[in-house]
Write a protein that holds these residues in place. Structure first.
Motif, PDB file in Angstrom:
ATOM      1  N   GLN A  73       0.825  -1.213   0.000  1.00  0.00           N
ATOM      2  CA  GLN A  73       0.000   0.000   0.000  1.00  0.00           C
ATOM      3  C   GLN A  73       0.859   1.264   0.000  1.00  0.00           C
ATOM      4  OE1 GLN A  73      -3.182  -0.471  -0.558  1.00  0.00           O
ATOM      5  NE2 GLN A  73      -2.893  -2.687  -0.289  1.00  0.00           N
ATOM      6  N   GLN A  74       2.146   1.131   0.329  1.00  0.00           N
ATOM      7  CA  GLN A  74       3.050   2.275   0.352  1.00  0.00           C
ATOM      8  C   GLN A  74       3.745   2.517  -0.992  1.00  0.00           C
ATOM      9  OE1 GLN A  74       3.192   4.175   3.202  1.00  0.00           O
ATOM     10  NE2 GLN A  74       1.565   2.761   3.810  1.00  0.00           N
ATOM     11  N   ALA A  75       3.502   1.646  -1.958  1.00  0.00           N
ATOM     12  CA  ALA A  75       4.233   1.706  -3.223  1.00  0.00           C
ATOM     13  C   ALA A  75       3.584   2.672  -4.210  1.00  0.00           C
ATOM     14  CB  ALA A  75       4.321   0.321  -3.841  1.00  0.00           C
ATOM     15  N   ASP A  76       4.428   3.388  -4.957  1.00  0.00           N
ATOM     16  CA  ASP A  76       3.959   4.184  -6.090  1.00  0.00           C
ATOM     17  C   ASP A  76       3.873   3.335  -7.349  1.00  0.00           C
ATOM     18  OD1 ASP A  76       4.017   6.982  -4.883  1.00  0.00           O
ATOM     19  OD2 ASP A  76       6.076   6.329  -4.506  1.00  0.00           O
ATOM     20  N   LEU A  77       4.759   2.340  -7.445  1.00  0.00           N
ATOM     21  CA  LEU A  77       4.822   1.456  -8.597  1.00  0.00           C
ATOM     22  C   LEU A  77       4.949   0.022  -8.112  1.00  0.00           C
ATOM     23  CD1 LEU A  77       7.433   3.561 -10.553  1.00  0.00           C
ATOM     24  CD2 LEU A  77       5.137   3.069 -11.413  1.00  0.00           C
ATOM     25  N   LEU A  78       4.204  -0.876  -8.755  1.00  0.00           N
ATOM     26  CA  LEU A  78       4.257  -2.287  -8.401  1.00  0.00           C
ATOM     27  C   LEU A  78       4.547  -3.130  -9.628  1.00  0.00           C
ATOM     28  CD1 LEU A  78       1.194  -2.955  -6.040  1.00  0.00           C
ATOM     29  CD2 LEU A  78       3.619  -2.854  -5.418  1.00  0.00           C
ATOM     30  N   LYS A  79       5.386  -4.132  -9.438  1.00  0.00           N
ATOM     31  CA  LYS A  79       5.600  -5.137 -10.477  1.00  0.00           C
ATOM     32  C   LYS A  79       5.202  -6.492  -9.894  1.00  0.00           C
ATOM     33  CE  LYS A  79       9.320  -7.438 -13.025  1.00  0.00           C
ATOM     34  NZ  LYS A  79       9.499  -8.551 -12.058  1.00  0.00           N
ATOM     35  N   VAL A  80       4.308  -7.178 -10.603  1.00  0.00           N
ATOM     36  CA  VAL A  80       3.832  -8.479 -10.161  1.00  0.00           C
ATOM     37  C   VAL A  80       3.966  -9.478 -11.300  1.00  0.00           C
ATOM     38  CG1 VAL A  80       2.240  -7.594  -8.420  1.00  0.00           C
ATOM     39  CG2 VAL A  80       1.438  -7.872 -10.757  1.00  0.00           C
ATOM     40  N   SER A  81       4.350 -10.690 -10.971  1.00  0.00           N
ATOM     41  CA  SER A  81       4.411 -11.754 -11.964  1.00  0.00           C
ATOM     42  C   SER A  81       3.078 -12.480 -12.009  1.00  0.00           C
ATOM     43  CB  SER A  81       5.523 -12.743 -11.601  1.00  0.00           C
ATOM     44  OG  SER A  81       5.158 -13.477 -10.431  1.00  0.00           O
ATOM     45  N   ASP A  82       2.944 -13.393 -12.953  1.00  0.00           N
ATOM     46  CA  ASP A  82       1.724 -14.185 -13.025  1.00  0.00           C
ATOM     47  C   ASP A  82       1.528 -15.001 -11.748  1.00  0.00           C
ATOM     48  OD1 ASP A  82       4.028 -15.514 -13.792  1.00  0.00           O
ATOM     49  OD2 ASP A  82       3.057 -16.793 -15.267  1.00  0.00           O
ATOM     50  N   ALA A  83       2.630 -15.543 -11.190  1.00  0.00           N
ATOM     51  CA  ALA A  83       2.529 -16.311  -9.943  1.00  0.00           C
ATOM     52  C   ALA A  83       2.140 -15.413  -8.772  1.00  0.00           C
ATOM     53  CB  ALA A  83       3.851 -17.010  -9.654  1.00  0.00           C
ATOM     54  N   ASP A  84       2.697 -14.198  -8.729  1.00  0.00           N
ATOM     55  CA  ASP A  84       2.334 -13.246  -7.674  1.00  0.00           C
ATOM     56  C   ASP A  84       0.839 -12.950  -7.705  1.00  0.00           C
ATOM     57  OD1 ASP A  84       5.064 -12.984  -7.067  1.00  0.00           O
ATOM     58  OD2 ASP A  84       5.289 -11.223  -8.362  1.00  0.00           O
ATOM     59  N   LEU A  85       0.311 -12.741  -8.900  1.00  0.00           N
ATOM     60  CA  LEU A  85      -1.100 -12.388  -9.061  1.00  0.00           C
ATOM     61  C   LEU A  85      -2.023 -13.454  -8.504  1.00  0.00           C
ATOM     62  CD1 LEU A  85      -1.512 -10.969 -12.669  1.00  0.00           C
ATOM     63  CD2 LEU A  85      -1.987  -9.779 -10.543  1.00  0.00           C
ATOM     64  N   LYS A  86      -1.736 -14.690  -8.869  1.00  0.00           N
ATOM     65  CA  LYS A  86      -2.600 -15.793  -8.464  1.00  0.00           C
ATOM     66  C   LYS A  86      -2.584 -15.942  -6.953  1.00  0.00           C
ATOM     67  CE  LYS A  86      -5.346 -19.067  -9.924  1.00  0.00           C
ATOM     68  NZ  LYS A  86      -6.586 -18.755 -10.659  1.00  0.00           N
ATOM     69  N   TRP A  87      -1.381 -15.878  -6.361  1.00  0.00           N
ATOM     70  CA  TRP A  87      -1.263 -16.072  -4.918  1.00  0.00           C
ATOM     71  C   TRP A  87      -1.808 -14.881  -4.135  1.00  0.00           C
ATOM     72  CZ3 TRP A  87       1.903 -13.225  -1.488  1.00  0.00           C
ATOM     73  CH2 TRP A  87       1.891 -13.706  -0.174  1.00  0.00           C
ATOM     74  N   LEU A  88      -1.480 -13.673  -4.593  1.00  0.00           N
ATOM     75  CA  LEU A  88      -1.795 -12.484  -3.823  1.00  0.00           C
ATOM     76  C   LEU A  88      -3.244 -12.037  -3.969  1.00  0.00           C
ATOM     77  CD1 LEU A  88      -0.099 -10.549  -2.010  1.00  0.00           C
ATOM     78  CD2 LEU A  88       0.146  -9.069  -4.012  1.00  0.00           C
ATOM     79  N   LEU A  89      -3.762 -12.089  -5.208  1.00  0.00           N
ATOM     80  CA  LEU A  89      -5.078 -11.516  -5.482  1.00  0.00           C
ATOM     81  C   LEU A  89      -6.082 -12.510  -6.051  1.00  0.00           C
ATOM     82  CD1 LEU A  89      -3.922  -8.151  -7.116  1.00  0.00           C
ATOM     83  CD2 LEU A  89      -4.643  -8.519  -4.745  1.00  0.00           C
ATOM     84  N   GLY A  90      -5.618 -13.707  -6.377  1.00  0.00           N
ATOM     85  CA  GLY A  90      -6.522 -14.676  -6.973  1.00  0.00           C
ATOM     86  C   GLY A  90      -6.933 -14.326  -8.391  1.00  0.00           C
ATOM     87  N   ILE A  91      -6.120 -13.537  -9.089  1.00  0.00           N
ATOM     88  CA  ILE A  91      -6.396 -13.120 -10.470  1.00  0.00           C
ATOM     89  C   ILE A  91      -5.535 -13.943 -11.416  1.00  0.00           C
ATOM     90  CG2 ILE A  91      -6.275 -11.217 -12.122  1.00  0.00           C
ATOM     91  CD1 ILE A  91      -6.722  -9.296  -9.801  1.00  0.00           C
ATOM     92  N   ASP A  92      -6.143 -14.549 -12.425  1.00  0.00           N
ATOM     93  CA  ASP A  92      -5.343 -15.322 -13.372  1.00  0.00           C
ATOM     94  C   ASP A  92      -4.744 -14.409 -14.434  1.00  0.00           C
ATOM     95  OD1 ASP A  92      -7.246 -15.005 -15.524  1.00  0.00           O
ATOM     96  OD2 ASP A  92      -8.427 -16.610 -14.630  1.00  0.00           O
ATOM     97  N   LEU A  93      -3.734 -14.925 -15.117  1.00  0.00           N
ATOM     98  CA  LEU A  93      -2.966 -14.111 -16.053  1.00  0.00           C
ATOM     99  C   LEU A  93      -3.811 -13.606 -17.212  1.00  0.00           C
ATOM    100  CD1 LEU A  93      -0.211 -12.974 -16.875  1.00  0.00           C
ATOM    101  CD2 LEU A  93       0.217 -15.121 -18.092  1.00  0.00           C
TER     102      LEU A  93
END
Length: 393
Positions: A243-263
């Motif tokens: 929540q403190q970030a101005d810019l975020l980089k997420v991989s496909d694996a990060d997305l699935k684990w963190l937000l439950g969003i598929d690629l």
């Protein structure tokens, strides 16, 4: 190219295929041709930052370690017969890649007073990285076992020692180079240090100081389950930190684990990812050879989003490719002057992500996350080939 994404948003579509983009339910629409982005720019070090020449360009805070890469592909750790050590660590890789591109960067970490620590320090200096933020400790420098599948894609397979016995767990916030951090243009971190309380406190302190100085905070999620014992706690800690970030980089694996969003969903509508982080100005979604997507909010609240295909190269090994991508994007961000300027210009934003993709692709053509990192001229050469992409620019 434009496609209509979920929620009625328009997003850039980088189509190589005639008339139809990779999202087969969306027809590509021609965009008016913009200025040629392929003229070689001066080095970012030659261009004064709009907020003052005295400020450090980039401060990178995170882990430095040795990747023990399996020599035999397609085998589990207990079946591998031999390993080759390569210097690495995600944020160390970012720092050396930025240095290789010719940009001012300070690296902050804790590493052992051992032979591997000495080797890492020497390599950082050779890459043009300033190392006065490196803390040397009695605990050993971390090593990570990395196995590969038949295509060269890697998977982390654990450590040589229990994780809490390594030096990078004990980064001391009292020894941080706070003046560099406060005056930097960009602070870049990962999330692995959050797994250990002392390093977590240091990371949070660095972010606090960076934000006080108007530095932009770039976080690469880089989820690695082997660093954490409690994955539920990990998710809570990481989401709070992001929540403190101005810019975020997420991989496909990060997305699935963190937000439950598929690629596929993220590629169609990358702005869906940004909705989880309302304080963030820009999201980068990366998926190796499947390409990258992005969603940025300009100062006027206009969203620029799109999909960027990957460059086709002969892959030797993929370790560090995402870190080189991060470095390439930060290079173009600072070249643009500031985040607001980049986010407001859809063409410059697309250039930045294609440039980042070129940096990442070139890192796959050799072994070793740092040894394989390209120079600025090499990135520009590959970047220039994107002018042949059908209906892209």
């Amino acid at each position: 190219m434009l496609i209509r994404g979920m929620g009625g948003r328009e997003m850039s579509c980088s189509c190589h295929h005639k008339k139809q983009c990779r999202f087969t339910s969306h027809i590509c629409v021609m965009r008016r041709k913009r200025s040629n982005p392929f003229t070689r720019h001066a080095s970012a070090n030659d261009q004064p930052h709009v907020l003052g020449q005295a400020r450090t360009r980039v401060v990178a805070v995170g882990e430095a370690l040795f990747d023990l890469i399996a020599d035999q592909k397609g085998l589990p750790r207990n079946k591998v017969k031999s390993w080759t050590p390569f210097a690495g660590g995600a944020i160390c890789n970012v720092a050396t890649a930025i240095g290789r591109l010719g940009m001012d960067v300070v690296f902050v970490t804790a590493m052992g007073k051992d032979e591997r620590g000495d080797q890492l320090l020497e390599l950082l200096k050779k890459s043009g990285v300033k190392t006065h933020g490196v803390q040397r400790r009695d605990e050993p420098t971390r090593d990570v076992y990395v196995v590969q599948d038949s295509k060269g894609d890697r998977e982390f397979a654990g450590f040589g020692l229990p994780s809490e016995q390594y030096s990078d767990c004990y980064l001391d916030e009292q020894l941080l180079p706070l003046e560099d951090t406060k005056t930097s243009a960009v602070l870049v971190t990962g999330t692995l240090a959050l797994a250990h309380p002392q390093a977590r406190n240091a990371l949070k302190r660095a972010v606090q100081v960076a934000r006080e100085g108007n530095s932009k905070v770039f976080v690469d999620v880089n989820w690695r389950d082997v660093f954490w014992t409690d994955h539920d706690e990990a998710k809570r800690i990481i989401i709070d930190y992001l929540q403190q970030a101005d810019l975020l980089k997420v991989s496909d694996a990060d997305l699935k684990w963190l937000l439950g969003i598929d690629l596929s969903t993220a590629f169609i509508n990358p702005c869906l990812v940004s909705e989880a982080f309302p304080n963030t100005s820009g999201i980068l979604v990366t998926a190796g050879d499947e390409g990258a997507a992005y969603c940025f909010r300009s100062p006027s609240k206009v969203e620029h989003s799109g999909y960027i295909p990957s460059f086709k190269v002969k892959v030797q090994e993929t370790t560090g490719a995402g870190d080189a991508f991060t470095a390439g994007f930060i290079y173009k961000l600072i070249e643009a002057g500031n985040l607001d300027a980049l986010a407001a210009d859809s063409t410059k934003l697309k250039e930045a992500i294609v440039f980042a993709s070129a940096a990442g692709a070139l890192t796959c053509t050799k072994k070793g996350a740092i040894d394989a990192q390209p120079t600025l001229d090499e990135v520009m050469q590959l970047f220039g080939t994107s002018k042949e992409w059908y209906n892209f620019w």
